[in-house]
Design a protein around this motif. Structure first.
Motif, short mmCIF file in Angstrom:
data_model
loop_
_atom_site.label_atom_id
_atom_site.label_comp_id
_atom_site.label_asym_id
_atom_site.label_seq_id
_atom_site.Cartn_x
_atom_site.Cartn_y
_atom_site.Cartn_z
N ILE A 1 -1.45 9.98 7.21
CA ILE A 1 -0.46 8.92 6.91
C ILE A 1 -1.04 8.10 5.77
CG2 ILE A 1 0.65 6.81 7.77
CD1 ILE A 1 0.87 8.15 10.44
N CYS A 2 -0.23 7.86 4.72
CA CYS A 2 -0.79 7.20 3.53
C CYS A 2 -1.09 5.73 3.82
CB CYS A 2 0.15 7.35 2.34
SG CYS A 2 1.57 6.26 2.36
N ARG A 3 -1.91 5.16 2.94
CA ARG A 3 -2.38 3.78 3.13
C ARG A 3 -1.21 2.78 3.05
NH1 ARG A 3 -5.31 0.40 4.94
NH2 ARG A 3 -6.68 -0.98 3.76
N ALA A 4 -0.24 3.10 2.19
CA ALA A 4 0.92 2.20 2.06
C ALA A 4 1.72 2.18 3.37
CB ALA A 4 1.80 2.65 0.90
N CYS A 5 1.91 3.35 3.98
CA CYS A 5 2.65 3.39 5.25
C CYS A 5 1.81 2.75 6.36
CB CYS A 5 3.02 4.83 5.61
SG CYS A 5 4.37 5.45 4.59
N GLN A 6 0.50 2.99 6.34
CA GLN A 6 -0.37 2.36 7.36
C GLN A 6 -0.23 0.84 7.31
OE1 GLN A 6 -4.48 3.52 6.84
NE2 GLN A 6 -3.99 5.66 7.15
N ARG B 1 -0.19 0.76 -6.54
CA ARG B 1 -0.59 2.13 -6.92
C ARG B 1 0.40 3.16 -6.37
NH1 ARG B 1 -5.80 0.27 -6.08
NH2 ARG B 1 -5.81 0.96 -3.92
N TYR B 2 0.83 2.91 -5.14
CA TYR B 2 1.76 3.81 -4.47
C TYR B 2 3.10 3.88 -5.23
CZ TYR B 2 4.92 5.10 -0.57
OH TYR B 2 5.87 5.69 0.23
N LEU B 3 3.64 2.70 -5.55
CA LEU B 3 4.94 2.66 -6.22
C LEU B 3 4.85 3.17 -7.66
CD1 LEU B 3 6.39 -0.72 -4.89
CD2 LEU B 3 6.96 1.61 -4.16
N THR C 1 0.04 15.30 2.53
CA THR C 1 1.34 14.74 2.21
C THR C 1 1.65 13.80 3.37
OG1 THR C 1 2.03 16.72 1.03
CG2 THR C 1 3.79 15.29 1.85
N CYS C 2 1.90 12.54 3.06
CA CYS C 2 2.10 11.55 4.13
C CYS C 2 3.22 12.01 5.07
CB CYS C 2 2.43 10.19 3.53
SG CYS C 2 2.85 8.96 4.78
N ALA C 3 2.93 12.00 6.37
CA ALA C 3 3.88 12.47 7.36
C ALA C 3 5.10 11.55 7.45
CB ALA C 3 3.19 12.55 8.72
N ILE C 4 4.96 10.32 6.95
CA ILE C 4 6.08 9.38 7.04
C ILE C 4 6.93 9.38 5.77
CG2 ILE C 4 6.72 6.93 7.28
CD1 ILE C 4 4.27 6.61 9.10
N CYS C 5 6.28 9.21 4.63
CA CYS C 5 7.07 9.02 3.40
C CYS C 5 7.05 10.23 2.46
CB CYS C 5 6.58 7.78 2.64
SG CYS C 5 4.91 8.01 1.97
N GLY C 6 6.16 11.18 2.72
CA GLY C 6 6.14 12.38 1.87
C GLY C 6 5.38 12.21 0.57
ZN ZN Z 1 3.42 7.21 3.38
#
Ligand code: ZN
Ligand code: SF4
Length: 320
Positions: free
Chosen positions: A305-310, A149-151, A293-298
């Motif tokens: 922090i988004c679920r994908a980064c988590q 979903r993220y990609l 907005t995810c603090a890591i990937c934007g």
């Molecule tokens: Zn992220």
């Protein structure tokens, strides 16, 4: 042999709930009417949409791409592209990718393939292995669903798509409904309508499900009649998920009580209306809170922090 209820020719499809039988021609007309009704009723598309069709190479998404390409002859403002996310599942995805490539080349459809390996650094098979080694509690479908979903959202936005159309059918929707009932996730149930994302984070591309009211059996027949169903590969991880059991249970129930799948869809629609009226749950996006907005990937996210980064942090595969 059953006869078509409209013209009396040999039927290829019998609706057990109503007893209606249809020949090939009248099945295709019925299918088209049903999908167009969903598109109209829920205003899935705008006249100048740039539609990215999310395709896996399986029968549902291939049918959707085929169907929307045909429909686009009557919608000259549409621009249709195909988007495939290759998770990297050995012995499975390579066959569906092959089928996808044959189709888009034959029909001159612009497309993009996004690979887990390129974007995340690892295939799903590798991620599942790392997860096991680290003792993480997730099933393969969890990594797969979150990262896909993220990609998909990211790629669709980069392609300039105004909407992403997915091949989810009625069976998929009610399975998800039941799974969320089992986990008491009413916030997720509120978002199981045919459209998601309006008014959400500006980086979130609207998602629509044109086959929302079409049974899986019907998308399969559509695929067969249009030469899109050339084989059946099953993801090696599919049977590990709860969905597999729910799917089997609902199919058995439908076999004994024809029409129960439609009843469940109606039940879901009532639940969504009630939840909307309560105003406790936002139906505007994919996640629970936010939008952040995810603090890591934007990327857009329900949490800081988004679920994908988590997940990538837990797997130890995120380079910060
Ligand atoms: Zn992220
Ligand atoms: Fe991904 Fe699970 Fe579907 Fe396989 S069954 S493609 S792992 S979501």
């Amino acid at each position: 042999m059953a006869k078509c209820s409209v013209c009396g020719r040999p039927a290829i499809y019998v609706m057990r709930a109503s007893g209606m039988a249809l020949c090939e021609k009248h099945f295709l007309e019925y299918f088209d009417r049903k999908v167009r009704r969903t598109i109209r009723r829920y205003r899935l598309f705008n006249p100048h949409d740039r539609i990215a069709v999310a395709v896996s190479g399986g029968k549902d998404s291939m049918s959707l791409l085929h169907y929307l390409l045909r429909l686009s002859r009557r919608a000259p403002g549409w621009k249709i592209t195909a988007l495939l996310v290759d998770e990297g599942i050995r012995g499975y995805r390579e066959y569906t990718v092959e089928r996808f490539l044959r189709f888009v080349e034959e029909h001159s459809v612009e497309y993009r393939i996004v690979r887990f390996k390129d974007e995340v650094g690892y295939t799903l098979d590798e991620i599942v292995k790392i997860g096991k080694e680290r003792g993480l509690p997730y099933l393969p479908c969890t990594y797969c669903g979150v990262l896909r979903r993220y990609l998909m959202n990211k790629a669709a936005r980069e392609m300039g798509a105004t909407v992403v159309a997915t091949g989810h059918n009625l069976d998929d929707i009610i399975q998800t409904y039941m799974m969320n009932v089992l986990s008491n996730s009413w916030d997720k149930i509120a978002r199981l309508g045919p459209v998601s994302g309006p008014g959400q984070h500006p980086k979130f591309v609207r998602k629509v499900k044109p086959f929302y009211e079409v049974l899986e059996k019907e998308t399969t027949i559509y695929a067969v009649l249009n030469g899109l169903y050339t084989g059946f590969e099953e993801c090696p991880y599919a049977r590990l998920g709860v969905r597999w059991q729910v799917r089997r249970m609902l199919n058995e129930l439908e076999e004994r009580t024809p029409g129960v799948k439609y009843s469940l869809l109606r039940s879901l629609q009532t639940a969504i209306e009630i939840l909307e009226k309560c105003g406790k749950v936002s139906t505007s996006g994919e996640e629970e809170e936010g939008p952040y907005t995810c603090a890591i990937c934007g990327e857009p996210s329900a949490h800081p922090i988004c679920r994908a980064c988590q997940l990538r942090l837990e797997l130890g595969i995120l380079k910060l």
